[in-house]
Design a protein around this motif. Structure first.
Motif, PDB file in Angstrom:
ATOM      1  N   PRO A 190     -62.600  21.291 153.332  1.00  0.00           N
ATOM      2  CA  PRO A 190     -61.685  20.339 152.687  1.00  0.00           C
ATOM      3  C   PRO A 190     -61.147  19.321 153.702  1.00  0.00           C
ATOM      4  N   ILE A 191     -61.158  18.065 153.328  1.00  0.00           N
ATOM      5  CA  ILE A 191     -60.705  16.988 154.219  1.00  0.00           C
ATOM      6  C   ILE A 191     -59.183  17.059 154.363  1.00  0.00           C
ATOM      7  N   PRO A 192     -58.678  17.002 155.597  1.00  0.00           N
ATOM      8  CA  PRO A 192     -57.220  16.956 155.756  1.00  0.00           C
ATOM      9  C   PRO A 192     -56.680  15.605 155.280  1.00  0.00           C
ATOM     10  N   ALA A 251     -64.720  14.566 135.851  1.00  0.00           N
ATOM     11  CA  ALA A 251     -63.408  13.930 135.690  1.00  0.00           C
ATOM     12  C   ALA A 251     -63.209  12.914 136.811  1.00  0.00           C
ATOM     13  N   PHE A 252     -62.446  11.890 136.512  1.00  0.00           N
ATOM     14  CA  PHE A 252     -62.264  10.780 137.442  1.00  0.00           C
ATOM     15  C   PHE A 252     -61.353  11.168 138.608  1.00  0.00           C
ATOM     16  N   GLU A 253     -61.785  10.876 139.835  1.00  0.00           N
ATOM     17  CA  GLU A 253     -60.978  11.130 141.024  1.00  0.00           C
ATOM     18  C   GLU A 253     -61.323  10.122 142.095  1.00  0.00           C
ATOM     19  N   LEU A 254     -60.315   9.587 142.748  1.00  0.00           N
ATOM     20  CA  LEU A 254     -60.537   8.747 143.926  1.00  0.00           C
ATOM     21  C   LEU A 254     -59.840   9.405 145.106  1.00  0.00           C
ATOM     22  N   THR A 255     -60.142  10.680 145.307  1.00  0.00           N
ATOM     23  CA  THR A 255     -59.447  11.471 146.310  1.00  0.00           C
ATOM     24  C   THR A 255     -60.469  12.035 147.278  1.00  0.00           C
ATOM     25  N   LYS A 256     -60.184  11.926 148.558  1.00  0.00           N
ATOM     26  CA  LYS A 256     -61.105  12.486 149.553  1.00  0.00           C
ATOM     27  C   LYS A 256     -60.933  13.993 149.558  1.00  0.00           C
ATOM     28  N   LYS A 257     -61.993  14.704 149.231  1.00  0.00           N
ATOM     29  CA  LYS A 257     -61.895  16.151 149.087  1.00  0.00           C
ATOM     30  C   LYS A 257     -62.744  16.904 150.097  1.00  0.00           C
ATOM     31  N   LEU A 258     -64.040  16.553 150.160  1.00  0.00           N
ATOM     32  CA  LEU A 258     -64.954  17.407 150.912  1.00  0.00           C
ATOM     33  C   LEU A 258     -65.578  16.637 152.075  1.00  0.00           C
ATOM     34  N   GLY A 259     -65.565  17.266 153.238  1.00  0.00           N
ATOM     35  CA  GLY A 259     -66.205  16.661 154.400  1.00  0.00           C
ATOM     36  C   GLY A 259     -67.388  17.486 154.860  1.00  0.00           C
ATOM     37  N   ILE A 281     -76.046   7.251 169.490  1.00  0.00           N
ATOM     38  CA  ILE A 281     -74.967   8.093 170.010  1.00  0.00           C
ATOM     39  C   ILE A 281     -73.690   7.985 169.181  1.00  0.00           C
ATOM     40  N   ASN A 282     -73.795   7.404 167.997  1.00  0.00           N
ATOM     41  CA  ASN A 282     -72.606   7.210 167.164  1.00  0.00           C
ATOM     42  C   ASN A 282     -72.169   8.525 166.542  1.00  0.00           C
ATOM     43  N   HIS A 283     -70.886   8.735 166.428  1.00  0.00           N
ATOM     44  CA  HIS A 283     -70.345   9.887 165.709  1.00  0.00           C
ATOM     45  C   HIS A 283     -70.165   9.486 164.237  1.00  0.00           C
ATOM     46  N   CYS A 284     -70.528  10.408 163.339  1.00  0.00           N
ATOM     47  CA  CYS A 284     -70.586  10.036 161.916  1.00  0.00           C
ATOM     48  C   CYS A 284     -69.995  11.144 161.041  1.00  0.00           C
ATOM     49  N   SER A 285     -69.042  10.781 160.230  1.00  0.00           N
ATOM     50  CA  SER A 285     -68.422  11.699 159.287  1.00  0.00           C
ATOM     51  C   SER A 285     -68.966  11.426 157.889  1.00  0.00           C
ATOM     52  N   ILE A 286     -69.190  12.492 157.108  1.00  0.00           N
ATOM     53  CA  ILE A 286     -69.604  12.322 155.712  1.00  0.00           C
ATOM     54  C   ILE A 286     -68.474  12.851 154.830  1.00  0.00           C
ATOM     55  N   GLN A 287     -68.057  12.037 153.855  1.00  0.00           N
ATOM     56  CA  GLN A 287     -66.872  12.366 153.066  1.00  0.00           C
ATOM     57  C   GLN A 287     -67.127  12.099 151.579  1.00  0.00           C
ATOM     58  N   SER A 288     -66.564  12.951 150.736  1.00  0.00           N
ATOM     59  CA  SER A 288     -66.635  12.695 149.291  1.00  0.00           C
ATOM     60  C   SER A 288     -65.396  11.902 148.870  1.00  0.00           C
ATOM     61  N   GLY A 289     -65.347  11.507 147.626  1.00  0.00           N
ATOM     62  CA  GLY A 289     -64.129  10.912 147.079  1.00  0.00           C
ATOM     63  C   GLY A 289     -64.104   9.407 147.084  1.00  0.00           C
ATOM     64  N   SER A 290     -65.264   8.790 147.166  1.00  0.00           N
ATOM     65  CA  SER A 290     -65.258   7.334 147.205  1.00  0.00           C
ATOM     66  C   SER A 290     -65.867   6.735 145.939  1.00  0.00           C
TER      67      SER A 290
END
Lengths: 541, 174
Positions: free
Chosen positions: A188-190, A332-340, A354-363
């Motif tokens: 879960p994304i903080p 259901a509709f959500e615009l909340t960052k939940k899962l990383g 060499i880039n650092h990359c995060s993957i996130q849900s909620g967009s």
């Protein structure tokens, strides 16, 4: 002329809001100059037309737009890039509230990867271990929810998150199961969204309405600085927020010390001089260097605190990679960052970048924004919209933008705002590694979405220009470093050239990491406030 | 509901307007127009004929279907007239140009005014309009969608029909 204060802060967002609170709590008088107004959260909450389409929290592009182009002489229409949200609380009022600690290696880019052609990699002059107590403090004071230890790349922390994470929704549950099947460790994304009532931060439990990213929170559950730290700062009686105050110049005294900030008062149209013993800039990664460049003087002909010539250079965005998939059933509709997903946060040796990359849900997009992006009209259009809108999900990548000195903010001599001041102009071109990292991360997101049962409907593209940027993350333009020849501010975020002038927004970031920057801005602001409080006598000059 | 190629735009509009009045349960019917009643804002801004043409145009772009309320029923033009009177007043010229071009394309086909065209023919004319004034048309398309899906406080999305059609449960508003 306004009454003199101890510290004048320009900007009331993540950096300025926290700084005001920490200084006032230490008994220091503070005046915060905020260009915008108090957000009318009850009138505009979850209003997609006002907040995302008409963007009433940003000034019109025709008035304040920034030209962004890949070369200094290229022509381009003005955009909203670099127009901070003009609100008390700045971007924290509208952000998705992801609240990350950067990883130790985010701050040791040069040491970890060595020299890279075309990129100006450096280590931060502060280490993660030095920042750690300030991250812990920021998480408590702002109110961050999360599951400590769940993120496989999470660094050591001296305390758990203040609150448990946001609950899983059906889509993030589906995605998490699919990710685990692939051998990944989703978590879960903080976020700075309250999962319980918080008398100590002054916020309330989330009502899980889903209108987070891009929207004012109707329920006082998103812990923006206008409802958390700023009210506390004002309650001390020592801090005052002046709204409608457009800072146009930092003035020096005869000894070369910052003496005052001049601002245009929106109510009267007149210039007001705010004297202060210390000046802190927190207007964002575009407006902060612009203010320094506007504050030219005989002592600083190239712009205030710019003897290095680096003010405005090393402009970094994050690159926003998106991947879209259509599922068989509606969500259901959500615009909340939940899962990383951070199993790919650090590149493998063979990746070639060499880039650092995060993957996130909620967009996801709201219904109107979604519809505007679906081309066409007529008999088929409405039914297709009704079918696809609730079934479409997106993943978002936050890809690190490598620092390059040619990527910069300058004053645009050809374009003045209505007050007569040159608007910013940005030259920015991605490094080849940025593009490769983006494309590879998009392919991974596609695999994840497919594993969860989605049908991927867009391409993995290596964006070639700033149109692919995550343009609210504006970083790097007053680089922090220990050598005055190749940095603008020192390790305490104090400018090398002016001893009582500080930069406390993301302008100081020497590199950008692959994570949303807000919590780092906030933690650093507590750190800088501590420095100012400890040195108040000598700073007071 | 979907097969109605033989109807004219005007007949369709009359039918959906009647439905719009009849359908929402528990709502007072709008007062019957009287001679003393002021003309609709849209008529005042664009003229009576062009305003009627705009309503037909919006309904052609976002027609009613089995589970689609369509532009007329969902209040798209009520949204547009309010926007044109306020924040979008700068676009009045765009609307005048679009409607004049639409009329001229329709008449060039020899079938008379746009309002009187059968559905298939109206669609052809709108496709020509889109090709002729692509930027203006894109703006109109945006406004039609705004009227369909934005918060009802802005005048459109009547009874949240747009949100219902796309399956949005809006926890603040419902």
């Amino acid at each position: 002329m306004a009454e003199a204060t101890d510290v004048c802060i320009v900007g009331s967002g993540a950096g300025g809001g926290v700084l005001a609170h920490a200084l006032a709590r230490a008994g220091i008088r503070v005046v915060v100059l905020e260009r915008g107004k108090q957000a009318k959260r009850d009138e505009t909450a979850s209003d997609e037309l006002l907040q995302v389409v008409r963007r009433t929290h940003q000034p019109p592009v025709e008035r304040d737009g920034t030209v962004v182009a890949e070369t200094p002489d290229a022509k381009a229409p003005p955009t909203r890039v670099g127009q901070a949200f003009y609100l008390v609380g700045g971007g924290t009022v509208l952000y998705a509230a992801a609240s990350w600690r950067l990883r130790p290696d985010d701050l040791r880019k040069k040491t970890r990867y060595g020299a890279v052609a075309g990129a100006d990699l450096v280590d931060w002059p502060v280490t993660y271990e030095e920042l750690e107590p300030w991250y812990t403090l920021a998480e408590r004071e702002i109110g961050v929810s999360g599951k400590s230890g769940a993120d496989p790349t999470e660094p050591r922390r001296s305390a758990d998150h203040l609150m448990p994470p946001l609950p899983e929704d059906p889509f993030s549950a589906r995605l998490a199961a699919a990710a685990r099947k692939l051998g990944l460790r989703p978590f879960p994304i903080p976020t700075a969204i309250s999962t319980r009532n918080n008398p100590e931060t002054g916020t309330y439990e989330c009502q899980y309405c889903g209108w987070c990213s891009g929207y004012t929170c109707l329920f006082y559950a998103k812990n923006s600085t206008d409802i958390t730290v700023l009210p506390k700062a004002e309650k001390t009686g020592l801090a005052r927020v002046v709204t409608g105050a457009y800072a146009t110049r930092v003035e020096l005294d005869s000894r070369g010390r910052a003496a005052a900030v001049v601002y245009r008062d929106a109510a009267t149209g007149k210039d007001v001089r705010q004297p202060a013993s210390v000046v802190c800039l927190a207007a964002g990664g575009v407006q902060t260097p612009r203010l320094l460049l506007l504050s030219k003087s005989s002592a600083f002909p190239e712009g205030l605190a710019n003897r290095s010539g680096l003010v405005g250079r090393y402009m970094m965005f994050h690159i926003e990679g998106r991947r879209t998939a259509v599922f068989e059933e509606p969500f259901a509709f959500e615009l909340t960052k939940k899962l990383g997903v951070h199993d790919w946060y650090f590149p493998a040796k063979e990746d070639g970048w060499i880039n650092h990359c995060s993957i996130q849900s909620g967009s996801r997009r709201g219904p109107l924004t979604f519809a505007l992006r679906q081309p066409g009209w007529g008999e088929q259009y409405g039914p297709a919209l009704a079918r696809d809108f609730p079934r479409t999900q997106q993943l978002q990548a936050m890809v690190e933008d490598l620092p390059q000195s040619a990527n910069r903010v300058e004053l645009d001599p050809g374009r003045l705002d209505p007050e007569g001041y040159p608007l910013p102009r940005i030259t920015h071109r991605y490094h080849e590694m940025d593009r490769r990292a983006l494309e590879a991360t998009q392919q991974k997101m596609g695999r994840l979405l497919e594993a969860a049962g989605g049908r991927v409907v867009d391409e993995a593209l290596a964006h070639t220009n700033v149109s692919g940027a995550y343009t609210y993350h504006l970083m790097g333009t007053c680089r922090m470093g220990s050598d005055p020849r190749n940095s603008v501010v020192d390790r305490d975020c104090r400018t090398h050239d002016v001893p009582n002038l500080f930069v406390v927004d993301s302008s100081f970031f020497p590199t950008s990491g692959g994570l949303n920057p807000t919590l780092t801005i906030q933690a650093n602001a507590y750190r800088v406030a501590d420095f100012i409080a400890r040195h108040r006598k000598e700073l007071g000059g | 509901m979907t097969r109605r190629a033989g109807l004219t735009r005007r007949q369709l509009l009359a039918a959906t307007a009647a439905a719009a009045v009849a359908v929402p349960a528990g709502r007072a019917a709008p007062p019957a127009p009287t001679a003393a009643a002021a003309a609709p804002v849209g008529e005042r801004l664009l003229g009576r004929g062009p305003w009627g043409t705009l309503r037909s145009l919006a309904q052609t772009m976002l027609p009613a279907g089995a589970e689609m309320p369509g532009a007329e029923k969902s209040g798209v033009c009520e949204y547009i007239e309010r926007a044109l009177e306020g924040p979008y007043s700068r676009y009045l010229g765009v609307y005048r140009r679009l409607l004049a071009e639409l009329d001229s394309i329709a008449r060039a086909g020899g079938d008379g005014s746009f309002d009187s065209l059968p559905v298939e023919r109206a669609r052809e004319v709108v496709r020509k309009l889109e090709a002729s004034l692509p930027q203006d048309f894109a703006l109109l398309r945006q406004h039609v969608l705004e009227g369909f899906l934005s918060d009802p406080v802005h005048g459109g999305n009547r009874d949240r029909l747009g949100w219902q059609a796309v399956g949005l449960v809006h926890k603040h508003k419902d």
